[in-house]
Design an enzyme around this catalytic site. Sequence first.
Site, short mmCIF file in Angstrom:
data_model
loop_
_atom_site.label_atom_id
_atom_site.label_comp_id
_atom_site.label_asym_id
_atom_site.label_seq_id
_atom_site.Cartn_x
_atom_site.Cartn_y
_atom_site.Cartn_z
N ASN A 50 -23.58 -9.84 49.52
CA ASN A 50 -22.82 -9.48 48.34
C ASN A 50 -21.84 -8.38 48.73
O ASN A 50 -22.09 -7.63 49.66
CB ASN A 50 -23.78 -8.99 47.25
CG ASN A 50 -23.10 -8.88 45.90
OD1 ASN A 50 -22.56 -9.86 45.41
ND2 ASN A 50 -23.11 -7.69 45.33
N GLU A 81 -23.46 -5.56 50.73
CA GLU A 81 -24.92 -5.60 50.60
C GLU A 81 -25.43 -6.86 51.29
O GLU A 81 -25.27 -7.96 50.78
CB GLU A 81 -25.35 -5.65 49.13
CG GLU A 81 -25.01 -4.41 48.33
CD GLU A 81 -25.15 -4.63 46.83
OE1 GLU A 81 -24.79 -3.72 46.08
OE2 GLU A 81 -25.59 -5.72 46.41
N HIS A 129 -29.58 -10.93 35.50
CA HIS A 129 -28.24 -11.43 35.79
C HIS A 129 -27.41 -11.68 34.53
O HIS A 129 -26.29 -12.21 34.63
CB HIS A 129 -28.31 -12.68 36.68
CG HIS A 129 -28.76 -12.35 38.06
ND1 HIS A 129 -30.09 -12.35 38.43
CD2 HIS A 129 -28.07 -11.94 39.16
CE1 HIS A 129 -30.18 -11.98 39.69
NE2 HIS A 129 -28.98 -11.71 40.16
N TYR A 160 -15.91 -7.44 36.09
CA TYR A 160 -17.36 -7.28 36.21
C TYR A 160 -17.71 -6.33 37.36
O TYR A 160 -18.54 -5.44 37.21
CB TYR A 160 -18.08 -8.61 36.41
CG TYR A 160 -19.50 -8.36 36.85
CD1 TYR A 160 -20.43 -7.82 35.97
CD2 TYR A 160 -19.89 -8.55 38.18
CE1 TYR A 160 -21.70 -7.49 36.38
CE2 TYR A 160 -21.17 -8.21 38.60
CZ TYR A 160 -22.07 -7.69 37.70
OH TYR A 160 -23.31 -7.34 38.12
N LYS A 161 -17.07 -6.52 38.49
CA LYS A 161 -17.39 -5.71 39.65
C LYS A 161 -16.93 -4.26 39.49
O LYS A 161 -17.28 -3.41 40.32
CB LYS A 161 -16.77 -6.32 40.92
CG LYS A 161 -17.53 -7.54 41.45
CD LYS A 161 -16.80 -8.12 42.65
CE LYS A 161 -17.53 -9.27 43.32
NZ LYS A 161 -18.60 -8.87 44.24
N ARG A 167 -28.19 -13.69 52.00
CA ARG A 167 -26.83 -13.82 51.49
C ARG A 167 -26.16 -12.46 51.57
O ARG A 167 -26.82 -11.46 51.83
CB ARG A 167 -26.78 -14.36 50.06
CG ARG A 167 -27.30 -13.40 49.01
CD ARG A 167 -27.22 -14.01 47.61
NE ARG A 167 -25.85 -14.09 47.14
CZ ARG A 167 -25.22 -13.13 46.45
NH1 ARG A 167 -25.84 -12.02 46.15
NH2 ARG A 167 -23.99 -13.28 46.05
N TYR A 181 -18.28 -16.96 43.19
CA TYR A 181 -19.74 -17.01 43.10
C TYR A 181 -20.22 -18.42 43.41
O TYR A 181 -19.57 -19.41 43.06
CB TYR A 181 -20.21 -16.61 41.69
CG TYR A 181 -19.98 -15.16 41.38
CD1 TYR A 181 -20.19 -14.16 42.32
CD2 TYR A 181 -19.54 -14.76 40.11
CE1 TYR A 181 -19.97 -12.83 42.02
CE2 TYR A 181 -19.32 -13.43 39.80
CZ TYR A 181 -19.54 -12.46 40.76
OH TYR A 181 -19.33 -11.15 40.46
C1 HEM Z 1 -34.50 -12.24 43.24
C2 HEM Z 1 -34.07 -11.05 43.28
C3 HEM Z 1 -32.77 -10.56 42.73
C4 HEM Z 1 -32.61 -9.39 42.06
C5 HEM Z 1 -33.69 -8.34 41.76
C6 HEM Z 1 -31.20 -9.29 41.73
C7 HEM Z 1 -30.65 -8.23 41.06
C8 HEM Z 1 -29.32 -8.12 40.69
C9 HEM Z 1 -28.77 -7.05 39.90
C10 HEM Z 1 -29.55 -5.87 39.36
C11 HEM Z 1 -27.46 -7.27 39.75
C12 HEM Z 1 -26.49 -6.42 38.96
C13 HEM Z 1 -26.56 -6.83 37.51
C14 HEM Z 1 -25.83 -5.90 36.57
O1 HEM Z 1 -24.60 -5.79 36.66
O2 HEM Z 1 -26.49 -5.26 35.73
C15 HEM Z 1 -27.17 -8.51 40.43
C16 HEM Z 1 -25.92 -9.06 40.54
C17 HEM Z 1 -25.65 -10.24 41.19
N1 HEM Z 1 -26.59 -11.09 41.76
FE1 HEM Z 1 -28.57 -10.78 41.93
N2 HEM Z 1 -30.55 -10.39 42.19
C18 HEM Z 1 -31.46 -11.20 42.81
C19 HEM Z 1 -31.20 -12.41 43.40
C20 HEM Z 1 -29.95 -12.98 43.51
C21 HEM Z 1 -29.66 -14.21 44.20
C22 HEM Z 1 -30.67 -15.09 44.89
C23 HEM Z 1 -28.31 -14.42 44.08
C24 HEM Z 1 -27.42 -15.54 44.58
C25 HEM Z 1 -27.67 -16.54 45.28
C26 HEM Z 1 -27.78 -13.32 43.32
C27 HEM Z 1 -26.45 -13.17 43.00
C28 HEM Z 1 -25.91 -12.11 42.32
C29 HEM Z 1 -24.47 -11.95 42.10
C30 HEM Z 1 -23.36 -12.89 42.56
C31 HEM Z 1 -24.31 -10.77 41.39
C32 HEM Z 1 -22.99 -10.13 40.98
C33 HEM Z 1 -22.67 -9.09 42.02
C34 HEM Z 1 -21.21 -8.77 42.24
O3 HEM Z 1 -20.34 -9.61 41.99
O4 HEM Z 1 -20.92 -7.67 42.75
N3 HEM Z 1 -28.79 -12.47 42.99
N4 HEM Z 1 -28.32 -9.01 40.99
#
Ligand code: HEM
Lengths: 324, 165
Positions: A210, A249, A176, A300-301, A208, A24
């Site tokens: 994911n 994604e 988050h 987590y994933k 970005r 991350y």
């Molecule tokens: C601004 C709008 C954003 C929304 C609505 C959003 C929404 C989410 C949601 C719903 C999750 C899953 C959380 C869960 O497990 O319940 C998530 C995971 C995550 N988000 Fe965001 N996010 C946003 C922006 C960002 C940004 C800007 C970054 C990074 C620069 C980011 C990085 C991540 C990462 C690394 C994960 C874990 C995903 C994985 O490892 O599969 N998010 N986000």
Amino acid sequence: MFKSTNLDLFTFPFTNFKNKTYRYSNDLVALSEDKVNFMKITPEYKVQIKRKREMLEEQPEVRYQSFPHTMEMQWEFVELLIDLSINKYPEHFSVEKDGDQWTFTNHILGETETFIFGDESSLSLEPYDMIGRHFHNDFMLMVNRDDNFYLEVAQESFAALFSPNWNLGMSFNEIHGPVPFVSRDGVELTDRIRKFLLTIEPGAPRTRVNWNLMADRWDVNYETMDIWGPERDKVTAENAGKLVHLRVEEQWFIRMPRSNAILFVLDTQFLPLEDLVLRPEWLETTYFNLADIPDYMAEYKGMAPFLPQSVEYLENLMNSMKVK
Amino acid sequence: MYNSPVLYDQSETIKEKLSFNDKRKKHLIIYDQKAAGDVKQALTAHSQEELNYEPFEIEDAIKLQDLRTLLYSQKMGTHLYIASNWDHAATVFAEATEAGFTEDEIQTVIYGPKRRYIYCMKCYHTSEISDGDEVQCARCDAYMEVGPFFSKVRKGYIGYPFIPN
Ligand code: HEM
Ligand SMILES: [Zn+2]
């Protein structure tokens, strides 16, 4: 289930190699002028739209949520999507405006939407929900208040671990909460990225990528955890090529000029592990990255129960290609 | 407001015992009979300095109209202290945030047990739960693991569904 068939249009998630595997980080990057428009029509467009609309019809509470006070922003979103689609694909989308009377045409599907711009009563769905159904992306609207962002409208069909119903009204930090969001050096990332998002300006979106793995399953959300949880155990090093998909994604963060909200757009793409043979360099990079995923991230994933089998499958596949 | 703070068992406003915030101009203390003794004691302990305070005792049932009049008539710089059982505190907390108090301006001391709620991810119903990590939904009977995340909009902890074996 759809998978990407034109690999030139598939967003391969791993850019690092061997000594710099995935962790991350604040991986938001700027886009060159020709890439700021996220619209992308692939060979899967019709399948995706069909699937998206089915989910919205069958599970409206799960897939779409909004607050009543968001209508003005919803119309801004309608205008933005129409503009972007016509700019990129004038052969596929068009609009006619007669004062506030708008007619949007989707030529791929042969459909028209006629409405009075700014008047919700001229539509049977909410404006955001209506226009969103013409594009295969997921769309989340994060409203900027007091240096944070709050989820106020969401239309979601494909993103992993995302629930519009559960996340509605939450701040960027609350959303988050479940993510073990620390960098390779142990830096806490949530606040750092929230602050970075504040600097995004209209016309200069960030992007970005994911990624995740999924086991014979499309929907990986909290609502269906009881079903996909146990299913993950059926993956073996033999069947992983077909059952396990690389789930990507591609994400865009767009500042809306009038409302100042950040629009979060996702394009979810799937590739079965076996298709990685079509791009041997992807196969090798994927193998090196997956082999180095730390336990906390795999947990987590949700891929901890089948990650070792997937890595073994990829290793065998690479070896068999070398033999040939 | 849809994202107003709500009182839940991990609310940052909850304190072990009453302690006055000296930076505030005025102290509004809303308490019920269970807390009356402690409130008096806290006020006496503080009597050397001049404390601008206003007490409001909740009788058997809360008179909502009186409570609202009281909360809406407060000026900026008032700190609110709620000392009562859970149900009284939840009512006062909700009315106070409605009247514009933020979490920084509220201190809560709970007498007796705190209530906990879960949001079922199968049927989207919020229901009360007792202690324990695994519960069943009161509406759809789904088995759920009580997650650590709370939604102010859904007013409960996330319930991760699972099928027991
Ligand atoms: C601004 C709008 C954003 C929304 C609505 C959003 C929404 C989410 C949601 C719903 C999750 C899953 C959380 C869960 O497990 O319940 C998530 C995971 C995550 N988000 Fe965001 N996010 C946003 C922006 C960002 C940004 C800007 C970054 C990074 C620069 C980011 C990085 C991540 C990462 C690394 C994960 C874990 C995903 C994985 O490892 O599969 N998010 N986000
Ligand atoms: Zn339920």
